[in-house]
Design a protein around this motif. Structure first.
Motif, PDB file in Angstrom:
ATOM      1  N   LEU A  21       0.829  -1.210   0.000  1.00  0.00           N
ATOM      2  CA  LEU A  21       0.000   0.000   0.000  1.00  0.00           C
ATOM      3  C   LEU A  21       0.860   1.256   0.000  1.00  0.00           C
ATOM      4  O   LEU A  21       0.548   2.227  -0.692  1.00  0.00           O
ATOM      5  CB  LEU A  21      -0.941   0.010   1.210  1.00  0.00           C
ATOM      6  N   GLU A  22       1.938   1.239   0.767  1.00  0.00           N
ATOM      7  CA  GLU A  22       2.834   2.391   0.812  1.00  0.00           C
ATOM      8  C   GLU A  22       3.440   2.655  -0.565  1.00  0.00           C
ATOM      9  O   GLU A  22       3.479   3.794  -1.024  1.00  0.00           O
ATOM     10  CB  GLU A  22       3.935   2.169   1.850  1.00  0.00           C
ATOM     11  N   ARG A  23       3.927   1.601  -1.243  1.00  0.00           N
ATOM     12  CA  ARG A  23       4.486   1.768  -2.595  1.00  0.00           C
ATOM     13  C   ARG A  23       3.419   2.282  -3.560  1.00  0.00           C
ATOM     14  O   ARG A  23       3.680   3.154  -4.383  1.00  0.00           O
ATOM     15  CB  ARG A  23       5.074   0.449  -3.098  1.00  0.00           C
ATOM     16  N   TYR A  24       2.218   1.740  -3.452  1.00  0.00           N
ATOM     17  CA  TYR A  24       1.096   2.155  -4.301  1.00  0.00           C
ATOM     18  C   TYR A  24       0.834   3.651  -4.113  1.00  0.00           C
ATOM     19  O   TYR A  24       0.706   4.401  -5.079  1.00  0.00           O
ATOM     20  CB  TYR A  24      -0.130   1.328  -3.923  1.00  0.00           C
ATOM     21  N   HIS A  25       0.788   4.108  -2.867  1.00  0.00           N
ATOM     22  CA  HIS A  25       0.529   5.515  -2.596  1.00  0.00           C
ATOM     23  C   HIS A  25       1.685   6.406  -3.054  1.00  0.00           C
ATOM     24  O   HIS A  25       1.448   7.515  -3.543  1.00  0.00           O
ATOM     25  CB  HIS A  25       0.218   5.740  -1.121  1.00  0.00           C
ATOM     26  N   LEU A  26       2.913   5.931  -2.929  1.00  0.00           N
ATOM     27  CA  LEU A  26       4.059   6.695  -3.419  1.00  0.00           C
ATOM     28  C   LEU A  26       3.992   6.880  -4.929  1.00  0.00           C
ATOM     29  O   LEU A  26       4.254   7.974  -5.438  1.00  0.00           O
ATOM     30  CB  LEU A  26       5.371   6.009  -3.034  1.00  0.00           C
ATOM     31  N   VAL A  27       3.647   5.822  -5.642  1.00  0.00           N
ATOM     32  CA  VAL A  27       3.522   5.906  -7.102  1.00  0.00           C
ATOM     33  C   VAL A  27       2.414   6.886  -7.475  1.00  0.00           C
ATOM     34  O   VAL A  27       2.591   7.744  -8.351  1.00  0.00           O
ATOM     35  CB  VAL A  27       3.263   4.513  -7.723  1.00  0.00           C
ATOM     36  N   LEU A  28       1.264   6.795  -6.819  1.00  0.00           N
ATOM     37  CA  LEU A  28       0.168   7.714  -7.114  1.00  0.00           C
ATOM     38  C   LEU A  28       0.550   9.156  -6.802  1.00  0.00           C
ATOM     39  O   LEU A  28       0.219  10.068  -7.570  1.00  0.00           O
ATOM     40  CB  LEU A  28      -1.083   7.320  -6.331  1.00  0.00           C
ATOM     41  N   ASP A  29       1.244   9.382  -5.699  1.00  0.00           N
ATOM     42  CA  ASP A  29       1.695  10.732  -5.352  1.00  0.00           C
ATOM     43  C   ASP A  29       2.634  11.284  -6.411  1.00  0.00           C
ATOM     44  O   ASP A  29       2.525  12.448  -6.817  1.00  0.00           O
ATOM     45  CB  ASP A  29       2.388  10.745  -3.993  1.00  0.00           C
ATOM     46  N   ARG A  30       3.561  10.467  -6.877  1.00  0.00           N
ATOM     47  CA  ARG A  30       4.509  10.915  -7.906  1.00  0.00           C
ATOM     48  C   ARG A  30       3.804  11.216  -9.218  1.00  0.00           C
ATOM     49  O   ARG A  30       4.135  12.183  -9.899  1.00  0.00           O
ATOM     50  CB  ARG A  30       5.599   9.874  -8.118  1.00  0.00           C
ATOM     51  N   MET A  31       2.828  10.389  -9.579  1.00  0.00           N
ATOM     52  CA  MET A  31       2.075  10.642 -10.809  1.00  0.00           C
ATOM     53  C   MET A  31       1.302  11.955 -10.693  1.00  0.00           C
ATOM     54  O   MET A  31       1.250  12.742 -11.634  1.00  0.00           O
ATOM     55  CB  MET A  31       1.114   9.486 -11.112  1.00  0.00           C
ATOM     56  N   GLN A  32       0.710  12.195  -9.530  1.00  0.00           N
ATOM     57  CA  GLN A  32      -0.043  13.424  -9.329  1.00  0.00           C
ATOM     58  C   GLN A  32       0.875  14.646  -9.403  1.00  0.00           C
ATOM     59  O   GLN A  32       0.512  15.668  -9.977  1.00  0.00           O
ATOM     60  CB  GLN A  32      -0.770  13.377  -7.994  1.00  0.00           C
ATOM     61  N   GLN A  33       2.074  14.538  -8.843  1.00  0.00           N
ATOM     62  CA  GLN A  33       3.028  15.646  -8.890  1.00  0.00           C
ATOM     63  C   GLN A  33       3.500  15.916 -10.316  1.00  0.00           C
ATOM     64  O   GLN A  33       3.766  17.062 -10.676  1.00  0.00           O
ATOM     65  CB  GLN A  33       4.228  15.348  -7.998  1.00  0.00           C
ATOM     66  N   ALA A  34       3.620  14.874 -11.131  1.00  0.00           N
ATOM     67  CA  ALA A  34       4.115  15.023 -12.495  1.00  0.00           C
ATOM     68  C   ALA A  34       3.033  15.468 -13.471  1.00  0.00           C
ATOM     69  O   ALA A  34       3.346  15.996 -14.541  1.00  0.00           O
ATOM     70  CB  ALA A  34       4.712  13.696 -12.971  1.00  0.00           C
ATOM     71  N   ALA A  35       1.783  15.275 -13.112  1.00  0.00           N
ATOM     72  CA  ALA A  35       0.678  15.582 -14.023  1.00  0.00           C
ATOM     73  C   ALA A  35       0.469  17.087 -14.143  1.00  0.00           C
ATOM     74  O   ALA A  35       0.718  17.852 -13.217  1.00  0.00           O
ATOM     75  CB  ALA A  35      -0.608  14.929 -13.509  1.00  0.00           C
ATOM     76  N   LEU A  36       0.006  17.487 -15.312  1.00  0.00           N
ATOM     77  CA  LEU A  36      -0.369  18.879 -15.511  1.00  0.00           C
ATOM     78  C   LEU A  36      -1.658  19.181 -14.750  1.00  0.00           C
ATOM     79  O   LEU A  36      -2.492  18.294 -14.571  1.00  0.00           O
ATOM     80  CB  LEU A  36      -0.630  19.141 -16.999  1.00  0.00           C
ATOM     81  N   PRO A  37      -1.849  20.436 -14.356  1.00  0.00           N
ATOM     82  CA  PRO A  37      -3.149  20.801 -13.785  1.00  0.00           C
ATOM     83  C   PRO A  37      -4.250  20.585 -14.834  1.00  0.00           C
ATOM     84  O   PRO A  37      -3.973  20.540 -16.038  1.00  0.00           O
ATOM     85  CB  PRO A  37      -2.995  22.292 -13.468  1.00  0.00           C
ATOM     86  N   GLN A  38      -5.481  20.462 -14.402  1.00  0.00           N
ATOM     87  CA  GLN A  38      -6.584  20.114 -15.300  1.00  0.00           C
ATOM     88  C   GLN A  38      -6.680  21.041 -16.508  1.00  0.00           C
ATOM     89  O   GLN A  38      -6.798  20.573 -17.644  1.00  0.00           O
ATOM     90  CB  GLN A  38      -7.899  20.111 -14.534  1.00  0.00           C
ATOM     91  N   ALA A  39      -6.642  22.345 -16.299  1.00  0.00           N
ATOM     92  CA  ALA A  39      -6.782  23.285 -17.415  1.00  0.00           C
ATOM     93  C   ALA A  39      -5.620  23.159 -18.403  1.00  0.00           C
ATOM     94  O   ALA A  39      -5.827  23.157 -19.623  1.00  0.00           O
ATOM     95  CB  ALA A  39      -6.882  24.714 -16.885  1.00  0.00           C
ATOM     96  N   LYS A  40      -4.399  23.032 -17.891  1.00  0.00           N
ATOM     97  CA  LYS A  40      -3.250  22.893 -18.778  1.00  0.00           C
ATOM     98  C   LYS A  40      -3.278  21.561 -19.516  1.00  0.00           C
ATOM     99  O   LYS A  40      -2.877  21.478 -20.684  1.00  0.00           O
ATOM    100  CB  LYS A  40      -1.943  23.041 -17.998  1.00  0.00           C
TER     101      LYS A  40
END
Length: 52
Positions: A21-40
């Motif tokens: 679960l910790e690895r899963y959450h780390l991956v999701l956090d990193r993806m969220q940080q790398a993603a563009l904001p919705q409008a962009k």
């Protein structure tokens, strides 16, 4: 104990071990940080479709 189910096309995996679960959450956090904001993100996709 929290659980998550990962789906990837034809497979699914139940994750309930704390380390998994910790690895899963780390991956999701990193993806969220790398993603563009919705409008962009929307503007980027629109520009890509215009460029095709």
């Amino acid at each position: 104990m929290p659980r998550r189910t990962l789906s990837c096309g034809a497979c699914a995996e139940l994750i309930d071990a704390p380390a998994q679960l910790e690895r899963y959450h780390l991956v999701l956090d990193r993806m969220q940080q790398a993603a563009l904001p919705q409008a962009k993100s929307r503007d980027f996709i629109l520009q890509l479709t215009k460029d095709l």
